[in-house]
Scaffold this motif. Structure first.
Motif, PDB file in Angstrom:
ATOM      1  N   ASP A 350       0.848  -1.188   0.000  1.00  0.00           N
ATOM      2  CA  ASP A 350       0.000   0.000   0.000  1.00  0.00           C
ATOM      3  C   ASP A 350       0.894   1.252   0.000  1.00  0.00           C
ATOM      4  O   ASP A 350       1.753   1.413   0.866  1.00  0.00           O
ATOM      5  N   ASP A 352       0.063   4.338   0.662  1.00  0.00           N
ATOM      6  CA  ASP A 352      -0.198   5.217   1.813  1.00  0.00           C
ATOM      7  C   ASP A 352       0.519   4.740   3.064  1.00  0.00           C
ATOM      8  O   ASP A 352       0.789   5.541   3.970  1.00  0.00           O
ATOM      9  N   ARG A 353       0.812   3.447   3.123  1.00  0.00           N
ATOM     10  CA  ARG A 353       1.474   2.899   4.312  1.00  0.00           C
ATOM     11  C   ARG A 353       2.979   2.729   4.103  1.00  0.00           C
ATOM     12  O   ARG A 353       3.688   2.311   5.007  1.00  0.00           O
ATOM     13  N   LYS A 356       5.685   7.659   5.845  1.00  0.00           N
ATOM     14  CA  LYS A 356       4.956   8.658   6.637  1.00  0.00           C
ATOM     15  C   LYS A 356       5.943   9.727   7.106  1.00  0.00           C
ATOM     16  O   LYS A 356       6.957   9.418   7.738  1.00  0.00           O
TER      17      LYS A 356
END
Length: 402
Positions: A350, A352-353, A356
């Motif tokens: 993923d 988005d993961r 960060k």
């Protein structure tokens, strides 16, 4: 990392221009106040009205007044007053010398033929002296009460100037004597030349290898000291330990008066009023020679502005190139990629993961307000507010500059 590290005392010199601008304004006001009132400077004789001696003193006072105005109009005096005003406002103390100047000019005819040079000005002028180059007893305020005053010439003297100066006593010039002079060359790393030493250190930190530690010029000192030398009718000097001591100027060649040096000249003081050195203090509030100045009074606000500006730069770097977390299983080693425009980084999981970013609090607004407050406090402490420099009346910031 070593190349970008700056000394703590040098950092404020590159962080903000507020202090420098304020000092420049005060310097301009000081010089302008002096030269706008040249007609008011004059010698006034003291005596009883109607006395013959008073009339003679009146004539002497008029001559001295004309000499004073001529001395103040010389370029050397103007530059010295400007530099002295800068040191006076920044450090709270300044020293100027009173050397004797002979200025000559070449006379030409209408067809361009030159005659011998004629005297244009003969008389005293002012010479600015760097406060860091003066060593004296700090507990004594009056210069004339000093047992000795040591003045180090940061620029040194060239071999040509040594040979052509008729005041200096030099040994016979040969290859052997030239070798003996090599040990008197000016060394920028010397502890007596702090300003040159800091310049040398900054050049080395920035990678500039053109700066040489040992200069091709020679280190020279002027020492005003009390010596028991008496002079006979023929002007012959005699050292008399039991006689009175008089002020003399001793010129030496060498890095330090306490180390190996060569005496070039010993001359009696030609000024009857004492040392040809003048000192002034911005605030008469301390005991001793060195008084408190604007630099000491405003150091706290000045450091606050520097720290706030450094925090602004650091905060911007953290926001523009912030740190973060990434999953090494789904995302390859990010240090192998250049985060430029249009870059694509492959991920197996993923997106988005995969990464960060750490969010840092933006302190720009807080720092800017603090800088504005510190600047206003700094200008009030320096007496350089808008009212003083003319901005409140619609004038330019440089309206009072000389």
């Amino acid at each position: 990392a070593k190349a970008v590290v700056k000394k703590t005392e040098s950092r404020p010199n590159t962080s903000t221009a507020t202090f420098g601008a304020s000092i420049d304004q005060l310097e301009s006001l000081t010089v302008k106040a002096i030269y706008d009132r040249l007609k008011d400077y004059r010698y006034i004789p003291v005596g009883i009205s109607g006395d013959i001696e008073l009339e003679l003193r009146q004539a002497e006072a008029e001559v001295l007044t004309e000499h004073l105005k001529l001395a103040l109009e010389q370029d050397e005096t103007r530059k010295a007053i400007s530099k002295a005003a800068h040191a006076f406002r920044k450090d709270g103390n300044c020293i100027v010398g009173v050397p004797w100047l002979e200025k000559r000019c070449d006379l030409e005819t209408y067809d361009g033929r030159k005659f011998e040079s004629d005297l244009e000005y003969v008389g005293p002028v002012l010479k600015s002296i760097n406060l860091k180059s003066v060593w004296l007893d700090a507990s004594i305020e009056d210069l004339n009460k000093q047992e000795a005053v040591f003045i180090c010439d940061f620029n040194g003297i060239s071999w040509t100037e040594l040979k052509t100066n008729k005041r200096f006593f030099l040994p016979t010039e040969d290859e052997e004597s030239r070798k003996t002079f090599e040990k008197y060359r000016l060394n920028k790393a010397s502890s007596y030349r702090s300003a040159l030493r800091e310049e040398q250190e900054n050049a080395e930190m920035s990678g500039d290898s053109s700066q040489q530690t040992v200069s091709w010029r020679y280190a020279i000192w002027e020492i005003w000291v009390m010596l028991p030398i008496s002079y006979g009718n023929a002007g012959k000097a005699k050292w008399d330990e039991d006689g009175p001591a008089y002020r003399h100027k001793v010129t030496i060649l060498g890095d330090s008066p306490s180390a190996k040096h060569l005496i070039l000249a010993i001359e009696p003081n030609a000024f009857p009023g004492g040392l040809p050195l003048l000192a002034a203090h911005e605030v008469e509030d301390d005991i001793g020679f060195y008084h408190q100045g604007s630099g000491a009074r405003t150091k706290s606000h000045y450091e606050q502005i520097c720290i706030a500006q450094d925090q602004l730069i650091e905060n911007r770097e953290k926001n523009n190139r912030g740190s973060g977390f990434y999953n090494p299983i789904d995302t390859p080693a990010l240090e192998n990629y250049d985060f430029g425009t249009g870059r694509l980084i492959p991920t197996s999981g993923d997106v988005d993961r995969a990464y960060k970013e750490i969010n840092f609090k933006d302190m720009t607004g807080t720092n800017l307000n603090h800088i504005a407050y510190s600047k206003s406090e700094l200008r009030e402490a320096l007496h350089a507010t808008k009212t003083v420099i003319g901005e409140a009346l619609g004038g330019r910031a440089t309206a009072s500059e000389y």
